[in-house]
Design an enzyme around this catalytic site. Structure first.
Site: not given
Ligand code: PEP
Length: 244
Positions: A95, A170, A201
């Site tokens: 990640h 995020g 997101s």
């Molecule tokens: C993630 O952490 O893998 C992610 C996609 O976070 P978000 O959906 O909050 O952007």
């Protein structure tokens, strides 16, 4: 036909009570979605209680990380065998928060993918470029390097890839349709028959449009997976787009 997969990454959120309540709600509310593989990746400390809750459901369990050694003096780390022993079938690897906050390198990620597969855990390999790399026109090179390094010589039949542009995670603003489509097509040309999820997101408002992209085989969802309602809506929109 390519599998459809939607995974929730709960990151470092919730306490035990909230994690249990959310898992119970999801078990009930997401009960009817049998043609999409659903995965919840909570914090390590919630895996064991959630595994009993989700055992008799259509929601599978995943870790958010692992360490590439089998056992030993690695304080604070969690092994593939440990994840397996608490009921995980999947594990997120590489990640962007691991790569950027915890300085994980391509070589670490390669070892983690191999270790996951050795223990029969399905790795969800995260790849994606930073904004700087995109502005410098290096996005495709970066993603290709991450893929080649992590997956060289491995059996791809159990691998899942998540394209997560770092600049979209995020922020509340997902990558636009063209960006996602170009990168997913690029990745699917490199990796035949590997499901490619989009992450960054994803929310109820944008999931239909993102899911209309053929090479988007699912989502990895952070923020919007913390609430059953929004996670459920994302799954519904995804299904609707794939069926239309
Ligand atoms: C993630 O952490 O893998 C992610 C996609 O976070 P978000 O959906 O909050 O952007």
């Amino acid at each position: 036909m390519m599998r459809n997969i939607i995974a929730a990454n709960w990151k470092m959120h919730f306490d035990l009570d909230t994690a249990i309540q959310t898992a119970l709600q999801m078990k009930e509310e997401l009960n009817g979605f049998n043609d999409v593989e659903l995965i919840v990746c909570p914090s390590f400390v919630f895996l064991h209680p959630l595994s009993s809750i989700l055992r008799s459901s259509n929601i599978k369990l995943g870790g958010q990380n692992l360490y590439f050694e089998d056992k030993g003096a690695f304080t604070g780390e969690v092994s593939a065998g440990m994840l397996k022993s608490v009921g995980c079938e999947y594990v997120i690897i590489g990640h962007s928060e691991r790569r950027h906050i915890f300085s994980e390198k391509d070589i670490d990620i390669q070892k983690k993918v191999r270790k996951a597969l050795e223990y029969n855990l399905k790795p969800i390999l995260c790849i994606g470029e930073t904004l700087k790399q995109r502005k410098e026109n290096k996005a495709f090179d970066v993603v290709e390097r991450q893929i080649v390094s992590a997956l060289d010589g491995v059996d791809l039949s159990k691998v899942i890839v998540a394209y997560e542009p770092v600049w979209a995670i995020g922020t509340g603003v997902a990558a636009d349709r063209q960006t996602v489509e170009e990168m997913h097509n690029f990745v699917s040309n490199l990796l035949d028959d590997v499901p490619i999820l989009y992450g960054g997101s994803v929310k109820p408002e944008n999931s239909y449009e993102l899911a209309t992209i053929n090479s988007v085989n699912g989502f990895l969802v952070g923020t919007a997976s913390l609430k059953t309602d929004s996670f459920k809506k994302i799954i519904e929109e995804f299904k609707k787009a794939k069926e239309d």
